[in-house]
Motif scaffolding. Structure first.
Motif, PDB file in Angstrom:
ATOM      1  N   GLY A 114       0.823  -1.192   0.000  1.00  0.00           N
ATOM      2  CA  GLY A 114       0.000   0.000   0.000  1.00  0.00           C
ATOM      3  C   GLY A 114       0.863   1.249   0.000  1.00  0.00           C
ATOM      4  N   GLY A 172      -2.135   6.760   4.927  1.00  0.00           N
ATOM      5  CA  GLY A 172      -1.282   6.126   5.930  1.00  0.00           C
ATOM      6  C   GLY A 172       0.102   6.757   5.957  1.00  0.00           C
ATOM      7  N   LYS A 179      -1.355   2.342   8.884  1.00  0.00           N
ATOM      8  CA  LYS A 179      -2.086   1.812   7.738  1.00  0.00           C
ATOM      9  C   LYS A 179      -2.991   2.885   7.146  1.00  0.00           C
ATOM     10  CE  LYS A 179      -2.192  -2.975   9.413  1.00  0.00           C
ATOM     11  NZ  LYS A 179      -3.062  -4.108   9.786  1.00  0.00           N
ATOM     12  N   SER A 231      -6.513   4.312   5.549  1.00  0.00           N
ATOM     13  CA  SER A 231      -7.938   4.068   5.788  1.00  0.00           C
ATOM     14  C   SER A 231      -8.714   3.951   4.484  1.00  0.00           C
ATOM     15  CB  SER A 231      -8.525   5.192   6.646  1.00  0.00           C
ATOM     16  OG  SER A 231      -8.393   6.444   5.987  1.00  0.00           O
ATOM     17  N   GLN A 253      -4.669   0.964   0.574  1.00  0.00           N
ATOM     18  CA  GLN A 253      -4.364  -0.109   1.509  1.00  0.00           C
ATOM     19  C   GLN A 253      -3.559  -1.219   0.848  1.00  0.00           C
ATOM     20  OE1 GLN A 253      -8.074  -1.423   3.160  1.00  0.00           O
ATOM     21  NE2 GLN A 253      -8.411   0.443   4.343  1.00  0.00           N
ATOM     22  N   LYS A 254      -2.954  -2.039   1.684  1.00  0.00           N
ATOM     23  CA  LYS A 254      -2.241  -3.215   1.191  1.00  0.00           C
ATOM     24  C   LYS A 254      -3.229  -4.135   0.490  1.00  0.00           C
ATOM     25  CE  LYS A 254       0.295  -7.272   2.839  1.00  0.00           C
ATOM     26  NZ  LYS A 254       0.868  -7.961   4.022  1.00  0.00           N
TER      27      LYS A 254
END
Length: 217
Positions: free
Chosen positions: A70, A192, A197, A199, A204-205
């Motif tokens: 991410g 992030g 991380k 949101s 995201q990953k």
């Protein structure tokens, strides 16, 4: 936005460093290592040759880490590039003329690779910093490269060079390392940061794709 200011300084630490090296290296090899002007120019030119692939490599690494981790992956790519640039620049400052010239060249090539990679990783982040003002942000960061060269030449090489030939490289390397350590400041709630991380789903990953069940196939 303080994050843009940090990126301006970080880009100055990579592209600005490249400009400063273009101004210093030929003279450094010619005078410090007592080389002929032609040979010194060839060695200095090897620094620029890394542009053939290393800047693109930085962008590729940034994209690959983004695909795997991410948006934090892009920030880690930036940190790694600048950190090792600083390490190898500092190392170059410890190669004195009692050692063969090719030792300096090897360290220089490693240093150059990370300089160019950091330029690529920088622009892996810039388009996401303020999308509504992308043109302005890109221009400011690009101008930071020229600012970095001015800082390096007038704060490190011109005042410190007459004191000790290698001292400016050492101080410059520490300066780059300090700026690398500012990378955790790159944090957005939706994207992030290095240790946080994202949101927003698009940053995201990526979730691993489910493996098809052979029994139900």
């Amino acid at each position: 936005d303080p994050r843009i200011v940090i990126m301006i300084l970080q880009y100055g630490a990579c592209f600005g460093t490249e400009l400063a090296m273009n101004a210093q290296l030929a003279t450094h090899f010619r005078t410090y290592f007592q080389m002929e002007a032609g040979s010194a120019s060839v060695l200095a030119g090897c620094f620029g040759l890394m542009n053939l692939f290393a800047r693109s490599l930085g962008g590729i690494v940034s994209d690959q880490l983004f695909a795997k981790f991410g948006f934090p992956g892009r920030i880690w790519a930036q940190f790694i590039g600048l950190f090792f640039e600083g390490i190898f620049l500092l190392g170059f400052g410890f190669v004195d003329n009692s050692q063969p010239w090719y030792v300096a060249l090897i360290v220089l090539l490693c240093f150059s690779i990370f300089v160019q990679m950091s330029e690529g990783t920088s622009y892996g982040i810039v388009p996401f910093m303020n999308p509504k003002q992308l043109a302005c942000t890109s221009a400011l960061v690009g101008a930071g490269g020229n600012l970095g060269a001015v800082i390096a030449l007038w704060c490190f090489y011109k005042p410190l060079g007459p004191i000790n030939t290698l001292l400016p490289f050492k101080v410059h390397g520490i300066y780059v390392l300090v700026l690398a350590l500012t990378s955790p400041a790159f944090y957005w709630k939706d994207k992030g940061g290095m240790f946080h991380k994202a949101s927003a789903p698009e940053f995201q990953k990526p979730e691993p794709e489910p493996v098809a069940d052979k029994d139900n196939a």
